[in-house]
Design an enzyme around this catalytic site. Structure first.
Site, PDB file in Angstrom:
ATOM      1  N   TYR A  21       0.805  -1.233   0.000  1.00 42.69           N
ATOM      2  CA  TYR A  21       0.000   0.000   0.000  1.00 42.69           C
ATOM      3  C   TYR A  21       0.837   1.281   0.000  1.00 42.69           C
ATOM      4  CZ  TYR A  21      -3.853  -3.178   0.899  1.00 42.69           C
ATOM      5  OH  TYR A  21      -4.787  -4.181   0.776  1.00 42.69           O
ATOM      6  N   HIS A  99      -9.338   1.981  -5.928  1.00 41.07           N
ATOM      7  CA  HIS A  99      -8.499   1.054  -5.154  1.00 41.07           C
ATOM      8  C   HIS A  99      -7.045   1.430  -5.355  1.00 41.07           C
ATOM      9  CE1 HIS A  99     -11.918  -1.392  -4.236  1.00 41.07           C
ATOM     10  NE2 HIS A  99     -12.278  -1.288  -5.492  1.00 41.07           N
TER      11      HIS A  99
END
Ligand code: CA2
Length: 148
Positions: A21, A99
Site C-alpha cells: 500500500y 483502489h
C-alpha cells in the site's frame, strides 16, 4: 463539493504492508486530495471509517450536505457488502470507486466488486494517484453538467 470516503483499514495506510500500500499515510493522502481539489477548483472533504453502517450513514447524508460527487475506496467491503452497494445505488451522489492496488492482480476473492456496477467507473492499481484521477474526472463532469 466532492467527498473522498475511505473504508475499513485505510487508516493504516503507510503504517503496515508498505510493499502493498506504499509509505504515505491517510493524512498524506487526504492532504493530496485537498490539493487535487484546489487544482480543479472544487472543495474536497475527506472521511474514513472502519464501520460499514457509518459509511452508509455518510453516503445517505452526502447529497443533503452539498456533496455532488463521491470518491469511494470501500476497502475490504468492496468484496462483501450488498448494503454499501445499495447505499451507493439508492442515495449517494455519482460515485467513482478507487483502489490503491490492482485488485485484479491479487487474490481471486478481490476480483469481484459489489460496488463497480453502481459506480460511474473504477480506478484500480494507480496507487494514491487514482484518487487524483477520480477527483479530476468528477470535477470535469460537474463543470460540464453545470454548463447544462
Ligand atoms: O487496493 C485497495 O485500495 C483496497 O480497497 C484496499 C483494501 C483491500 O481489502 C481491497 O481488496 C483493495 C484494504 C484496505 C487497506 O488495508 C491496509 C492494511 C494494512 C496497511 C495498509 C492498508
Amino acid at each position: 463539493m466532492i467527498l473522498v470516503l475511505n473504508g475499513p483499514n485505510l487508516n493504516l495506510l503507510g503504517q503496515r504492508e508498505p510493499e502493498v500500500y506504499g509509505t504515505q499515510t491517510l493524512s498524506d493522502l487526504e492532504a493530496r486530495c485537498h490539493g487535487w481539489g484546489e487544482e480543479v477548483g472544487v472543495r474536497v472533504v475527506c472521511r474514513q471509517s472502519n464501520h460499514e453502517g457509518v459509511l452508509i450513514d455518510l453516503l445517505h447524508a452526502a447529497a443533503g450536505e452539498g456533496v455532488r460527487g463521491v470518491v469511494l475506496n470501500p476497502g475490504g467491503l468492496t468484496h462483501t457488502s450488498v448494503a454499501l452497494r445499495d447505499a451507493v445505488a439508492g442515495t449517494a451522489p455519482p460515485t467513482v470507486e478507487v483502489h490503491v492496488t490492482n485488485i485484479y492482480a491479487r487474490e481471486p476473492f478481490r476480483h469481484h466488486s459489489y460496488l463497480s456496477a453502481v459506480c460511474l467507473g473504477t480506478v484500480a492499481g494507480l496507487g494514491l494517484n487514482g484518487y487524483g484521477a477520480a477527483i479530476r474526472f468528477l470535477a470535469e463532469r460537474l463543470e460540464s453538467k453545470g454548463r447544462g
